[in-house]
Design an enzyme around this catalytic site. Structure first.
Site, PDB file in Angstrom:
ATOM      1  N   HIS A 163       0.829  -1.224   0.000  1.00 51.73           N
ATOM      2  CA  HIS A 163       0.000   0.000   0.000  1.00 51.73           C
ATOM      3  C   HIS A 163       0.857   1.265   0.000  1.00 51.73           C
ATOM      4  CE1 HIS A 163      -3.310  -2.747   1.173  1.00 51.73           C
ATOM      5  NE2 HIS A 163      -2.380  -3.293   1.918  1.00 51.73           N
ATOM      6  N   SER A 284      14.291  21.457 -16.679  1.00 57.55           N
ATOM      7  CA  SER A 284      13.098  22.262 -16.870  1.00 57.55           C
ATOM      8  C   SER A 284      13.497  23.543 -17.585  1.00 57.55           C
ATOM      9  CB  SER A 284      12.478  22.585 -15.508  1.00 57.55           C
ATOM     10  OG  SER A 284      11.701  23.763 -15.597  1.00 57.55           O
ATOM     11  N   LYS A 290      15.640  21.660 -11.533  1.00 55.85           N
ATOM     12  CA  LYS A 290      14.942  20.406 -11.783  1.00 55.85           C
ATOM     13  C   LYS A 290      15.742  19.404 -12.602  1.00 55.85           C
ATOM     14  CE  LYS A 290      10.660  20.109 -11.637  1.00 55.85           C
ATOM     15  NZ  LYS A 290       9.744  19.358 -10.788  1.00 55.85           N
ATOM     16  N   GLU A 297       8.715   8.485 -17.064  1.00 57.21           N
ATOM     17  CA  GLU A 297       7.344   8.972 -17.263  1.00 57.21           C
ATOM     18  C   GLU A 297       6.824   8.562 -18.638  1.00 57.21           C
ATOM     19  OE1 GLU A 297       7.184  13.021 -14.649  1.00 57.21           O
ATOM     20  OE2 GLU A 297       8.633  12.931 -16.249  1.00 57.21           O
TER      21      GLU A 297
END
Ligand code: ARG
Length: 467
Positions: A163, A284, A290, A297
Site C-alpha cells: 500500500h 526544466s 529540476k 514517465e
C-alpha cells in the site's frame, strides 16, 4: 523515399472500366505504412518462386529471372531509390509492379496460385518473428542490467512496501529482482508468441488452397517457419499472432510502467533512495534546479497507448465474418507502433538502469522499528503464544510506543511485561534489521542466502538465452 509520380494500372484492371476514385485510393492504400515489410515480402517471394519451380510452374530460366529481379527490387528499397507508382496500393503491389518493369511479363508468373491474402499473412508473420527476436535481445539486456545492480545490493537494506507504506525490511536486491522475474515471464511469453508466429499460411491462396503442386512444408522451411497452417480459410484471416504480440507487449509495458513508477517515487528528493544519471533525466525550461525522470514517465505514459492497441485490435477482429476482410489491414499500424515503441524505449530504459545508483544510507534511514513488529510477534510465537494472540500483544506494545513517542526498542521491559508476562529481556534482540532479513531464508525470500540463489537462477535464465 521519392513521392509517387506516375499512375499505374491496378491489379484488377482487367475487370474494371474506371480507375478508383482518388478518395478511395487514399483510404485503401497501405503502402505508406506497410512498405517496411519489403524485406519480408521479397524473402518470402523468393522462396515462393522456388516452390513454383519445384511444382513445375516456372522453368529454370524463369525462376532465375524472377529471383534476380526480386533481389534488384530489394536493392532499390535498401538504397532508397525505389520509386512508388500511383497504383502501388500495398507492398505486394509495389514489388510486383516493379518486378515486371525490370524483368518483363514473366514477373507476372510469380503470383500464380498465390493471393495477397496468404501473402500478407505470411509477410506479417515473417516480419513479426524477426522483430520479436530484436525485442527479446533488448529485454534480456534490461534484465542483465537489473541483475548486475541486484548483485551489488544483496546486503543493502531498504523498506519493503505494501500500500506504499513501509511494511517489512527487505534487501534492495530483492526489490530489483522482483522486476527481473516479471520480465522473465514477458520473455517466455514473447518466445512462445514467436513460435506461434512462425506457422506458414503460404499456399492457402485467397481462401480455399491452391491447385498447384506447392510443397507447403518445404516452402515454410525455406522461409524459416517451423510449421504450416492446417486450414486455408482460417489461415488467411488468422491474426491471433498479432494479438499475441500486442498482449505480450501490453503486459510487458505494464511491468515496465510499475518499475518506472517505483523509480520515479524512490528517486524523488523526499525518498532519495535512488540517483538517476543526468544523461537519463531532463531539465526544466523554467526551474533551474529540476532534473526530471522523463524516460520513466514516458515508459509509464506509453503503456496506456500500447494497452489501447491491444483492445483496439480485439475490436477490429470481433465482428469479422469468415475469410479475409479488409479490416485485417488494420493490424499493421498498432503492430508497428507497438514494435517501434518497444524498440525506442527499451534502450533508454537499459541505460537508465545501467547508470542507476542506489543510496544505501537513505534506504537504511527509512527503516523504523515498527517494521519489526511481525518479528516481535514471532518472538512470542516461539514462546508458545498462538500467532493471533501474539499479534494483539505486539499491537498493544506498538500503541504504547506511539503514545510515548519512542521506538519499540526504547520501550522499557516493565511496559512490555505489563502487556504480557511472556515478554522477557531477550525480546530486544529482535530489533535488528539485518537479523530480520536473514531469517527469511525460505525459497524466494529476502535473506541474502535466498537472494543469492535467486541470482544464480537469474544467471541461468539469461545464459540459456546467451544474454
Ligand atoms: N494490404 C492488404 C492487407 O494488409 C493485403 C491483402 C489484400 N487482400 C485483398 N484481398 N485486398 O491486408
Amino acid at each position: 523515399m521519392p513521392q509517387p509520380e506516375q499512375s499505374a494500372r491496378t491489379l484488377w484492371a482487367g475487370r474494371y472500366e474506371a480507375a478508383a476514385a482518388e478518395s478511395v485510393r487514399r483510404l485503401n492504400d497501405s503502402l505508406p505504412f506497410d512498405q517496411r515489410l519489403y524485406a519480408s515480402d521479397i524473402a518470402c517471394s523468393i522462396a515462393y518462386a522456388q516452390a513454383l519451380h519445384t511444382a513445375n510452374v516456372l522453368t529454370d530460366d524463369e525462376t532465375d529471372s524472377i529471383i534476380n529481379g526480386l533481389l534488384q527490387v530489394r536493392a532499390e528499397f535498401e538504397n532508397g531509390t525505389f520509386v512508388p507508382a500511383l497504383g502501388d496500393e500495398d507492398i505486394h503491389t509495389a514489388v510486383e509492379r516493379r518486378l515486371i518493369e525490370l524483368i518483363g511479363a514473366v514477373g507476372g508468373k510469380l503470383h500464380t496460385g498465390r493471393s495477397r491474402n496468404d501473402q500478407i499473412a505470411t509477410d506479417t508473420r515473417h516480419w513479426q518473428a524477426a522483430m520479436i527476436s530484436r525485442v527479446l535481445t533488448l529485454l534480456t539486456a534490461l534484465q542483465r542490467a537489473l541483475l548486475e545492480l541486484a548483485k551489488q545490493h544483496t546486503e543493502t537494506l531498504m523498506p519493503g512496501y505494501t500500500h506504499l507504506r513501509t511494511a517489512q525490511p527487505i534487501s534492495a536486491a530483492h526489490w530489483l529482482l522482483s522486476y527481473f522475474w516479471m520480465l522473465s515471464r514477458d520473455v517466455r511469453r514473447l518466445e512462445l508468441t514467436r513460435e506461434a508466429t512462425l506457422i506458414s499460411p503460404l499456399g492457402s491462396g485467397a481462401l480455399a488452397g491452391t491447385p498447384y503442386d506447392i510443397d507447403r512444408l518445404a516452402l515454410a522451411d525455406a522461409m524459416g517457419f517451423v510449421d504450416i497452417s492446417a486450414n486455408s480459410l482460417d489461415a488467411v484471416s488468422d491474426r491471433d499472432f498479432v494479438v499475441g504480440f500486442l498482449y505480450a507487449a501490453a503486459l510487458l509495458m505494464t511491468h515496465l510502467s510499475r518499475f518506472a513508477e517505483d523509480v520515479i517515487v524512490f528517486s524523488t528528493p523526499q525518498f532519495g533512495y535512488l540517483h538517476l544519471d543526468e544523461r537519463y533525466t531532463t531539465g526544466s525550461s523554467l526551474m533551474p534546479q529540476k532534473q526530471n525522470p522523463d524516460v520513466l514517465e514516458l515508459v509509464r505514459g506509453k503503456t496506456g497507448r500500447l494497452v489501447g492497441h491491444l483492445t483496439g485490435f480485439f475490436n477490429t477482429l470481433k465482428g469479422l465474418p469468415t475469410g479475409y476482410n479488409k479490416d485485417l489491414q488494420e493490424d499493421k499500424e498498432p503492430l508497428f507502433d507497438t514494435a517501434d515503441t518497444l524498440e525506442t524505449l527499451l534502450p533508454a530504459l537499459i541505460g537508465t538502469v545501467a547508470t542507476l545508483r542506489l543510496k544505501p544510507d537513505r534506504m537504511r534511514a527509512a527503516l523504523d522499528e515498527s517494521m519489526l513488529a511481525t518479528d516481535l510477534a514471532d518472538y512470542l510465537v516461539q514462546r508458545g503464544v498462538p500467532f493471533r494472540e501474539a499479534h494483539a500483544l505486539v499491537g498493544a506494545a506498538v500503541r504504547a510506543a506511539q503514545t510515548q513517542g519512542v521506538a519499540l526498542s526504547a520501550l522499557p521491559l516493565e511496559t512490555y511485561q505489563a502487556i504480557s508476562p511472556i515478554y522477557a529481556a531477550d525480546l530486544y534482540s529482535v530489533f535488528d534489521f539485518a537479523t530480520a532479513i536473514a531469517k527469511r531464508r525460505s525459497f524466494g525470500g529476502t535473506a541474502p542466502e535466498a537472494v543469492r540463489l535467486q541470482i544464480r537462477q537469474a544467471e541461468a535464465f539469461l545464459s540459456e538465452r546467451g544474454a
